[in-house]
Design a protein around this motif. Structure first.
Motif, short mmCIF file in Angstrom:
data_model
loop_
_atom_site.label_atom_id
_atom_site.label_comp_id
_atom_site.label_asym_id
_atom_site.label_seq_id
_atom_site.Cartn_x
_atom_site.Cartn_y
_atom_site.Cartn_z
N LYS A 1 -13.04 9.32 10.92
CA LYS A 1 -14.11 9.52 11.37
C LYS A 1 -13.90 9.93 12.90
O LYS A 1 -14.66 10.77 13.40
N ARG A 2 -12.99 9.22 13.54
CA ARG A 2 -12.63 9.66 14.72
C ARG A 2 -11.85 11.00 15.01
O ARG A 2 -12.42 11.65 16.03
N LYS A 3 -11.35 11.39 13.90
CA LYS A 3 -10.54 12.81 14.04
C LYS A 3 -11.70 13.79 13.97
O LYS A 3 -11.31 14.68 14.86
N VAL A 4 -12.50 13.59 13.17
CA VAL A 4 -13.47 14.60 13.04
C VAL A 4 -14.32 14.76 14.16
O VAL A 4 -14.63 15.90 14.62
N LYS A 5 -14.77 13.57 14.88
CA LYS A 5 -15.48 13.51 16.22
C LYS A 5 -14.68 14.46 17.20
O LYS A 5 -15.02 15.05 18.06
N ALA A 6 -13.31 14.12 17.45
CA ALA A 6 -12.29 14.49 18.27
C ALA A 6 -12.08 16.20 17.99
O ALA A 6 -12.42 16.88 19.02
N THR A 7 -12.29 16.55 16.75
CA THR A 7 -12.01 17.85 16.40
C THR A 7 -13.61 18.55 16.84
O THR A 7 -13.49 19.64 17.37
N ALA A 8 -14.80 18.00 16.60
CA ALA A 8 -15.83 18.52 16.99
C ALA A 8 -16.28 18.69 18.50
O ALA A 8 -16.59 19.80 19.05
N ILE A 9 -15.44 17.75 19.27
CA ILE A 9 -15.43 18.05 20.72
C ILE A 9 -14.65 19.07 20.94
O ILE A 9 -14.77 19.90 22.01
N ASP A 10 -13.33 19.29 20.62
CA ASP A 10 -12.47 20.29 20.83
C ASP A 10 -13.05 21.55 20.54
O ASP A 10 -12.90 22.62 21.12
N ILE A 11 -13.77 21.68 19.31
CA ILE A 11 -14.47 23.07 19.07
C ILE A 11 -15.45 23.15 19.99
O ILE A 11 -15.76 24.28 20.40
N ALA A 12 -16.27 22.46 20.47
CA ALA A 12 -17.55 22.70 21.36
C ALA A 12 -16.97 23.04 22.69
O ALA A 12 -17.48 24.00 23.34
N GLN A 13 -15.73 22.41 23.06
CA GLN A 13 -15.16 22.79 24.26
C GLN A 13 -14.59 24.51 24.28
O GLN A 13 -14.78 25.16 25.18
N LEU A 14 -13.92 24.73 22.89
CA LEU A 14 -13.33 26.13 22.76
C LEU A 14 -14.45 27.20 22.88
O LEU A 14 -14.22 28.31 23.42
N ILE A 27 -16.58 17.62 3.92
CA ILE A 27 -15.46 16.68 4.02
C ILE A 27 -15.34 16.44 2.40
O ILE A 27 -16.01 16.24 1.69
N ASP A 28 -13.84 16.92 1.99
CA ASP A 28 -13.74 16.77 0.67
C ASP A 28 -13.37 15.25 0.27
O ASP A 28 -13.31 14.17 0.92
N ASN A 29 -13.00 15.19 -1.09
CA ASN A 29 -12.71 13.81 -1.72
C ASN A 29 -11.57 13.17 -1.06
O ASN A 29 -11.37 11.81 -1.06
N GLN A 30 -10.61 14.13 -0.45
CA GLN A 30 -9.48 13.47 0.03
C GLN A 30 -9.57 13.25 1.70
O GLN A 30 -8.87 12.91 2.48
N GLY A 31 -10.85 13.30 2.01
CA GLY A 31 -11.10 13.08 3.50
C GLY A 31 -10.75 14.45 4.40
O GLY A 31 -10.69 14.09 5.71
N VAL A 32 -10.43 15.37 4.07
CA VAL A 32 -10.15 16.74 4.54
C VAL A 32 -11.47 17.22 5.08
O VAL A 32 -12.31 17.72 4.27
N ALA A 33 -11.55 17.53 6.50
CA ALA A 33 -12.72 18.15 6.97
C ALA A 33 -12.65 19.60 7.12
O ALA A 33 -11.58 20.09 7.66
N TYR A 34 -13.83 20.32 6.69
CA TYR A 34 -13.76 21.90 7.04
C TYR A 34 -14.84 22.25 7.89
O TYR A 34 -16.08 21.72 7.59
N LEU A 35 -14.67 22.96 8.79
CA LEU A 35 -15.59 23.26 9.80
C LEU A 35 -16.66 24.29 8.84
O LEU A 35 -16.07 25.38 8.27
#
Length: 76
Positions: A1-14, A27-35
């Motif tokens: 959850k924290r990694k997805v939030k941090a990634t979302a913040i990074d993307i928003a800034q970019l 997010i797939d069954n293995q917990g991998v998040a895809y934009l």
């Protein structure tokens, strides 16, 4: 959850999201998040993810708009 939030913040800034926006993932069954989507001006209807998030924080639906206005007038 924290990694997805941090990634979302990074993307928003970019992409230059400054006041409000939405970054969607799947997010797939293995917990991998895809934009999946970036919405620079997402819906704020009563059945939107924004309304849900505000409700979860104990805020009212009408608080969405004062928050957006406040964020858009913020001086860097």
């Amino acid at each position: 959850k924290r990694k997805v939030k941090a990634t979302a913040i990074d993307i928003a800034q970019l992409v230059g999201l400054r006041s409000y926006g939405r970054v969607d993932f799947r997010i797939d069954n293995q917990g991998v998040a895809y934009l999946m989507d970036i919405a620079a001006s997402p819906y704020t209807t009563k059945h939107s993810s924004f309304a849900y998030a505000f409700n979860q924080m104990g805020l009212e639906y009408h608080d969405i708009y004062s928050t957006i206005i406040g964020l858009s007038t913020k001086i860097d």
